[in-house]
Motif scaffolding. Sequence first.
Motif, PDB file in Angstrom:
ATOM      1  N   GLN A   1      -0.066   6.953   2.863  1.00 52.69           N
ATOM      2  CA  GLN A   1      -0.800   7.690   1.905  1.00 52.69           C
ATOM      3  C   GLN A   1      -1.156   9.167   1.925  1.00 52.69           C
ATOM      4  O   GLN A   1      -1.210   9.643   1.054  1.00 52.69           O
ATOM      5  N   TYR A   2      -1.244   9.565   3.563  1.00 48.51           N
ATOM      6  CA  TYR A   2      -1.473  10.928   3.381  1.00 48.51           C
ATOM      7  C   TYR A   2      -0.305  11.774   3.268  1.00 48.51           C
ATOM      8  O   TYR A   2      -0.214  13.071   2.993  1.00 48.51           O
TER       9      TYR A   2
ATOM     10  N   VAL B  22       2.218  -5.116  12.227  1.00 46.72           N
ATOM     11  CA  VAL B  22       0.860  -4.498  11.586  1.00 46.72           C
ATOM     12  C   VAL B  22       1.111  -3.053  11.467  1.00 46.72           C
ATOM     13  O   VAL B  22       1.547  -2.377  12.730  1.00 46.72           O
ATOM     14  N   SER B  23       0.581  -2.278  10.528  1.00 39.45           N
ATOM     15  CA  SER B  23       0.557  -0.823  10.557  1.00 39.45           C
ATOM     16  C   SER B  23      -0.742  -0.273  10.957  1.00 39.45           C
ATOM     17  O   SER B  23      -1.964  -0.837  10.536  1.00 39.45           O
TER      18      SER B  23
ATOM     19  N   PHE C   5      -0.748   7.639   7.667  1.00 39.87           N
ATOM     20  CA  PHE C   5      -1.469   6.429   6.975  1.00 39.87           C
ATOM     21  C   PHE C   5      -0.460   5.625   6.460  1.00 39.87           C
ATOM     22  O   PHE C   5      -0.530   5.607   5.015  1.00 39.87           O
ATOM     23  N   PRO C   6       0.168   4.708   7.186  1.00 40.16           N
ATOM     24  CA  PRO C   6       0.959   3.804   6.472  1.00 40.16           C
ATOM     25  C   PRO C   6       0.124   2.749   5.793  1.00 40.16           C
ATOM     26  O   PRO C   6      -0.167   1.566   6.436  1.00 40.16           O
ATOM     27  N   ARG C   7      -0.126   2.883   4.741  1.00 39.90           N
ATOM     28  CA  ARG C   7      -1.143   1.870   3.986  1.00 39.90           C
ATOM     29  C   ARG C   7      -0.580   0.605   3.669  1.00 39.90           C
ATOM     30  O   ARG C   7      -1.092  -0.322   3.693  1.00 39.90           O
TER      31      ARG C   7
ATOM     32  N   ALA D  10      -6.237  -0.152  11.551  1.00 38.68           N
ATOM     33  CA  ALA D  10      -5.144  -1.082  11.595  1.00 38.68           C
ATOM     34  C   ALA D  10      -5.525  -1.322   9.858  1.00 38.68           C
ATOM     35  O   ALA D  10      -6.403  -1.364   9.039  1.00 38.68           O
ATOM     36  N   ALA D  11      -4.118  -1.758   9.334  1.00 42.37           N
ATOM     37  CA  ALA D  11      -4.210  -1.850   7.717  1.00 42.37           C
ATOM     38  C   ALA D  11      -3.538  -2.853   7.288  1.00 42.37           C
ATOM     39  O   ALA D  11      -4.285  -4.117   6.876  1.00 42.37           O
TER      40      ALA D  11
END
Length: 408
Positions: free
Chosen positions: A372-373, A308-309, A354-356, A294-295
């Motif tokens: 990110q990725y 939440v991402s 990767f939803p930062r 989780a980010a």
Amino acid sequence: MIAFVLLLVAFATCCCAGAPHGLETLLVSSYNDGNETSGFVRALRAAKISHDSWDLTTVFSDPTSCGRSPSWLTLDEKRGILYCLDEGLDTPNGSINTFKITRGRHGKIEPADNKETVSGPVSAVLYGPKHKQFLVAAHYTGSAVTTWETKKDGGIEYGEVFDFEMDAPGPDPDRQDAPHPHQAILDPTGKFILIPDLGADLVRVYSFDGKTGDLTAQSPLVAKPGSGPRHGAFFTWKSKQCKKGCTNFYLVSELENTVTTYSVAYGKGGNLTFTETAVISTFGDGPTPDGAAAAEILVSPDHRFVTVSNRNDTSFAIPEGANVQLKSDSLATFSIKSDGSLKFENLASAAGSFPRAISFNKKGNMVAVAHQYSKSLVLLDRNPVTGFIGGELARMNDLGNLTSVVWG
């Protein structure tokens, strides 16, 4: 100093004077991806094409003024200053860099200042009285917190540094080998700063002197061992049972993929006290995928939902050309009940890997997702009434390893 002239009237209008109907501006940062000598800070214009389609174009791109590892953007809209943190992933130190946004028909974004700092700055927030603003930064790899005095011309001056240590690694020694401050948050009263520390399983709490910006440590919030606090968000409300107003703090733990709700009390002596009231998975009642992390956590603009991402859960697939499906991570939506507690509603596709970072526009009818990725920025449709996150409105690929996004 090079001035980057933006000849598009739309950008000057969107970023500095309130966006006209059908035009929005986003600011994004990205690490270098191995093919570039530096990371990037970009301004993107979003133009509405139809009710379910937007077009993204780059109106400003700076590959030199925020180092190789831009990790976080903080926008001071009133003073027209953009703060960019350079994490310093492949250098001994990080840096804090500023850009001055000039208003007017021929708007400019130009580098204003940069200062070397402790390694690993990954989040920052402005604090202090309106006439004298300070900046506090959380340093992940540097195991530290730093403060900075900000100037109206975009200049910054070093303030304090707080270094942290641990006697032994935490329950997850690979990720909790040392203190790892991951975010800087200002509380709703504007009097306290919170720093979730993933390595130490703490949320560090500070009060501050409004004249000097100096911090004073208060009693920390002690999180569950091994949970790995990453990011948090406040929610305040009034009701029949809470006529004077109540405050909740929602804490995302990356290592356990949970959101913990705490009720917050403000003591007469100025200290904050936190009482845990609930813990909920970022996947609701479903299983937590192996490797999920989780980010980001956001409260919606109308204060009715929390999003939440989730990274590396690959809960969805998105089409990519003929008969090709790419794995996508997810966004979890929770509704906020009348007592401030959370109810899991659904998972939606994050439309990438990767939803930062995620960010709502002011109307709450779009969410920007920085991957990110998959190196893409995606605008997703969102229903402000139901909180439901829908399909893609716009996408821009090949932007590098995205780390932050804010609406101008």
